[in-house]
Design a protein around this motif. Sequence first.
Motif, PDB file in Angstrom:
ATOM      1  N   UNK A 158       8.675   1.253  -7.477  1.00  0.00           N
ATOM      2  CA  UNK A 158       8.310   1.848  -6.191  1.00  0.00           C
ATOM      3  C   UNK A 158       9.439   2.689  -5.610  1.00  0.00           C
ATOM      4  N   UNK A 159       9.059   3.615  -4.768  1.00  0.00           N
ATOM      5  CA  UNK A 159      10.019   4.268  -3.887  1.00  0.00           C
ATOM      6  C   UNK A 159      10.165   3.333  -2.697  1.00  0.00           C
ATOM      7  N   UNK A 160      11.273   2.621  -2.630  1.00  0.00           N
ATOM      8  CA  UNK A 160      11.427   1.564  -1.644  1.00  0.00           C
ATOM      9  C   UNK A 160      11.490   2.091  -0.216  1.00  0.00           C
ATOM     10  N   UNK A 161      11.615   3.399  -0.056  1.00  0.00           N
ATOM     11  CA  UNK A 161      11.631   3.984   1.284  1.00  0.00           C
ATOM     12  C   UNK A 161      10.239   4.367   1.777  1.00  0.00           C
ATOM     13  N   UNK A 162       9.211   4.134   0.976  1.00  0.00           N
ATOM     14  CA  UNK A 162       7.896   4.711   1.251  1.00  0.00           C
ATOM     15  C   UNK A 162       7.294   4.242   2.572  1.00  0.00           C
ATOM     16  N   UNK A 163       7.378   2.953   2.878  1.00  0.00           N
ATOM     17  CA  UNK A 163       6.772   2.453   4.116  1.00  0.00           C
ATOM     18  C   UNK A 163       7.431   3.090   5.338  1.00  0.00           C
ATOM     19  N   UNK A 223       0.825  -1.202   0.000  1.00  0.00           N
ATOM     20  CA  UNK A 223       0.000   0.000   0.000  1.00  0.00           C
ATOM     21  C   UNK A 223       0.861   1.254   0.000  1.00  0.00           C
ATOM     22  N   UNK A 224       1.897   1.280   0.836  1.00  0.00           N
ATOM     23  CA  UNK A 224       2.763   2.456   0.904  1.00  0.00           C
ATOM     24  C   UNK A 224       3.539   2.641  -0.395  1.00  0.00           C
ATOM     25  N   UNK A 225       3.979   1.539  -0.992  1.00  0.00           N
ATOM     26  CA  UNK A 225       4.774   1.622  -2.220  1.00  0.00           C
ATOM     27  C   UNK A 225       3.919   1.915  -3.445  1.00  0.00           C
ATOM     28  N   UNK A 226       2.617   1.642  -3.353  1.00  0.00           N
ATOM     29  CA  UNK A 226       1.767   1.814  -4.518  1.00  0.00           C
ATOM     30  C   UNK A 226       2.027   0.747  -5.568  1.00  0.00           C
TER      31      UNK A 226
END
Length: 432
Positions: free
Chosen positions: A396-401, A297-300
């Motif tokens: 994804x932006x792997x830092x998103x979570x 969910x955070x990564x989309x």
Amino acid sequence: MKANAESSTVAVAGVEFGWGSSGKLSAVLSALRARGGERLRFIGLASGLGRPVLAEQPVKRWFDLPEERSNRELSRIVQAQRVRAALVVLDGALANALRACGVPVVFVDSLPFLWTDGDRPDLPLDAEVYCAQRCVELPPEGARVLADARQLRWVDAVIDDGGVVRSSTPTPHPRRALLNLGGLRGPHLTDWASYPQLVLPAALEALTASGVTEVHIAGNLPAWLAAQLVDSCAHPPITAVGALPHKEFLRRLAECDVLLTSPGLTTLLEAGRLGTPTLCLPPQNLSQIFSGRFHSQALGADVRLRWPREVFDEEEALALRVHGEGKALDLIYGGIARAADLGRHRTATAVREGLVEKLKQLADGLTERLADAPGADLTAPGRHAPGHHVPGHHVPDWTALTNAVGTAGAAQVADALLQLLVETSGAALPVR
């Protein structure tokens, strides 16, 4: 503040589950040391599984506790060691037992999204400080439970950077992978070998098919079983096996090209801080269903692998939570055990094929990002020719979570513990 000459003894403990709680203890102990906590003396309670993770921390002595915990035995340890406070991660029963012995407790709850009314008896809602880790989404049933925590304090992700940073950017042609299996020794789990038997060979074969040549298998998996499962693969990559101390795990996490992990929340947050490309293996337990979903969910992007429905249905497992976590775990553990006994080949094939597809999507997305980068060498092997793009591959932006929940949790818990020691004794401790 000026510190007392006498050390203050703090008991630390983590739940006997995976290694996430020990990783959190390690992060908080590091934060305490950074705050001038040399006047603190630490003893450990139980947490036998996670002690190797804490090997680099200044825990002076460990005390085993019997399975049928006796308040009399715990009280004896508390009095003999002159314990003034306790830091407990996720072990609600031990937190309550310590409070019954007169020890004030800072309780760290990294899974607040998991709870329903059926879990209330197992949670120390009256703890002197109840630190709940922020999450992407808090279900209403969890919010109702936490509303009754007497001293609730929301904190960021409780993770340790270990001084490690990522030195390279992700590439579409991974060569080094970290394969992590944690959470194998969960409470009430009688056959912990079923999960790795289904997943580990399938994951190694998927990595080989994707061009990975070097893998380290980490987690609380016995070396003999890992070696046996590696040998069952026709053409495994070069493989090393072994549990890693926390700082070494973080270093490997920073250096690998891709992480395949059972979706334990602490590992996902640590990988997110480093920006390591991460794919989630099928979940082992209830919390990992949530963690894997939060991560995607955070990564989309859907970066997690689900079990075939004949193993178990995630929605059914989530619905069973209303009766307490144990009911959901019965469904999950039972489904995995049956798959290992009766449908191992079919299930392992589905896992392998699913991972191959996820790794391909990851590589395609990274290739497209490189093709769009200014000055990219588009003639390099495996990259697109000018003007050629693969549509629909989101990188994804792997830092998103990790960014969504913050990274200061270890420091916040450390401050809460130091403040509790001041409030309960009137003594001046080193706080800055």
